[in-house]
Design an enzyme around this catalytic site. Structure first.
Site, PDB file in Angstrom:
ATOM      1  CG  MET A 196       3.871  -0.921  -2.313  1.00 38.26           C
ATOM      2  SD  MET A 196       3.472   0.817  -2.168  1.00 38.26           S
ATOM      3  CE  MET A 196       1.969   0.727  -1.242  1.00 38.26           C
TER       4      MET A 196
ATOM      5  CG  LEU B  45       5.785  -9.865   1.464  1.00 41.07           C
ATOM      6  CD1 LEU B  45       6.790 -10.892   0.951  1.00 41.07           C
ATOM      7  CD2 LEU B  45       5.124  -9.147   0.287  1.00 41.07           C
TER       8      LEU B  45
ATOM      9  CG  HIS C 177       1.611  -9.405  -0.595  1.00 41.51           C
ATOM     10  ND1 HIS C 177       1.494  -8.949   0.695  1.00 41.51           N
ATOM     11  CD2 HIS C 177       1.485  -8.306  -1.389  1.00 41.51           C
ATOM     12  CE1 HIS C 177       1.331  -7.642   0.695  1.00 41.51           C
ATOM     13  NE2 HIS C 177       1.313  -7.218  -0.556  1.00 41.51           N
TER      14      HIS C 177
ATOM     15  CB  SER D  77      -4.973  -4.598   3.367  1.00 39.41           C
ATOM     16  OG  SER D  77      -4.296  -3.370   3.275  1.00 39.41           O
TER      17      SER D  77
HETATM   18  P1  AMP Z   1       0.663  -4.054  -2.224  1.00 43.39           P
HETATM   19  O1  AMP Z   1       1.863  -4.611  -1.528  1.00 43.39           O
HETATM   20  O2  AMP Z   1      -0.437  -3.675  -1.298  1.00 43.39           O
HETATM   21  O3  AMP Z   1       1.037  -2.979  -3.210  1.00 43.39           O
HETATM   22  O4  AMP Z   1       0.056  -5.237  -3.091  1.00 43.39           O
HETATM   23  C1  AMP Z   1       0.830  -5.963  -4.002  1.00 43.39           C
HETATM   24  C2  AMP Z   1      -0.082  -6.853  -4.808  1.00 43.39           C
HETATM   25  O5  AMP Z   1      -0.766  -7.751  -3.931  1.00 43.39           O
HETATM   26  C3  AMP Z   1      -1.166  -6.087  -5.569  1.00 43.39           C
HETATM   27  O6  AMP Z   1      -1.341  -6.659  -6.849  1.00 43.39           O
HETATM   28  C4  AMP Z   1      -2.381  -6.287  -4.697  1.00 43.39           C
HETATM   29  O7  AMP Z   1      -3.594  -6.200  -5.407  1.00 43.39           O
HETATM   30  C5  AMP Z   1      -2.150  -7.697  -4.190  1.00 43.39           C
HETATM   31  N1  AMP Z   1      -2.925  -7.931  -2.969  1.00 43.39           N
HETATM   32  C6  AMP Z   1      -2.948  -7.169  -1.856  1.00 43.39           C
HETATM   33  N2  AMP Z   1      -3.825  -7.651  -0.955  1.00 43.39           N
HETATM   34  C7  AMP Z   1      -4.390  -8.753  -1.513  1.00 43.39           C
HETATM   35  C8  AMP Z   1      -5.385  -9.690  -1.099  1.00 43.39           C
HETATM   36  N3  AMP Z   1      -5.987  -9.603   0.085  1.00 43.39           N
HETATM   37  N4  AMP Z   1      -5.714 -10.694  -1.943  1.00 43.39           N
HETATM   38  C9  AMP Z   1      -5.122 -10.802  -3.158  1.00 43.39           C
HETATM   39  N5  AMP Z   1      -4.175  -9.942  -3.615  1.00 43.39           N
HETATM   40  C10 AMP Z   1      -3.821  -8.932  -2.814  1.00 43.39           C
END
Ligand code: AMP
Length: 269
Positions: free
Chosen positions: A26, A29, A33, A180
């Site tokens: 989403m 980054l 990510h 995050s």
């Molecule tokens: P998002 O953009 O939050 O929807 O996340 C996209 C992908 O990145 C998802 O598979 C999340 O689990 C992964 N992700 C988000 N934060 C982290 C993190 N701190 N470590 C590893 N993967 C992450």
């Protein structure tokens, strides 16, 4: 790096790739990510990253509106990493063609975030079905940071869509806060607090033995809520293979969701 905006672009660009790695995001980054993307670049012939803030997975309009957006910076990061394709669909691209899908999550899976964020995972599973149908990846890279998401996608995303999910370790900052996009909404003071909470749970988990688990978890929950003045939605020990509550630390993780100044954070240890 090719920017793909619609389904025609996708079909044209992705035709004839035998080992395509996909990282759904989403945006906004961060190193979490980036770790997924680097893994795909290493393992796959071509790598595609999508950036789509999926409206149907937000159970709170304000949360959707406030979700951080940084497309310009994101594209710069992706280009520097050597990503082959970035897919930037709009809502119409994803939701025009098919009528609303019916996703039924079993009652026994309605735990943790599925219990507290009504409709959230139905939205996640629906959008993943749609993205996978469009992109047809061979491997999808996802983070353990969102452990329940990983679990439910493995279980509920249409199995006819042939792909493998590669789970990737949680990346943390120097204070052990899981990275995050939502951390951008926190003040420095709050990030420090989140770091103390993470450190506290990491050492708590290490010390746990198969004794008095329920009592210790409840006590820890109260203690964290009091010390840090946070609203804890859940703090639970669950088995990682079926996400059932457990009294056995083997194959278990502690799952937490809490609010820090109206920002909802989740983590697992
Ligand atoms: P998002 O953009 O939050 O929807 O996340 C996209 C992908 O990145 C998802 O598979 C999340 O689990 C992964 N992700 C988000 N934060 C982290 C993190 N701190 N470590 C590893 N993967 C992450």
């Amino acid at each position: 790096m090719k920017t793909l905006l619609n389904n025609n672009d996708l079909n044209e660009a992705l035709n004839d790739i035998s080992n395509l790695g996909f990282i759904p995001t989403m945006g906004s980054l961060h190193r979490g990510h980036i770790s997924l993307i680097k893994k795909s670049l290493k393992e796959c012939e071509k790598t595609i990253v999508s950036i789509f803030i999926n409206p149907t997975q937000f159970n709170n309009k304000k949360d959707y509106k406030n979700y951080p957006k940084n497309n310009k910076k994101d594209l710069l990061i992706l280009r520097r990493l050597g990503v082959d394709f970035v897919y930037l669909p709009n809502k119409r691209q994803i939701y025009n063609s098919k009528k609303k899908s019916k996703i039924n999550i079993n009652k026994k899976d309605k735990v943790l975030c599925a219990k507290y964020r009504m409709g959230h995972f139905e939205g996640v599973i629906d959008v993943m079905n749609r993205l996978i149908r469009l992109i047809k990846p061979n491997k999808i890279f996802m983070g353990e940071k969102d452990f329940q998401q990983l679990y439910l996608i493995r279980k509920y995303v249409n199995q006819k869509l042939k792909f493998r999910i590669i789970s990737c370790k949680t990346i943390r900052d120097k204070n052990k806060v899981a990275l995050s996009s939502r951390n951008l909404l926190l003040k420095k003071k709050e990030l420090i607090k989140a770091g103390k909470i993470a450190n506290s749970l990491i050492s708590f988990k290490k010390k746990l033995k198969n004794k008095n688990l329920k009592y210790l978890l409840n006590k820890k929950k109260d203690k964290l809520a009091n010390i840090y003045n946070i609203d804890i939605e859940y703090l639970e020990l669950r088995n990682i293979t079926n996400l059932k509550k457990t009294n056995n630390i083997k194959n278990s993780k502690i799952f937490i969701a809490y609010y820090l100044n109206n920002v909802r954070l989740i983590d697992n240890f």
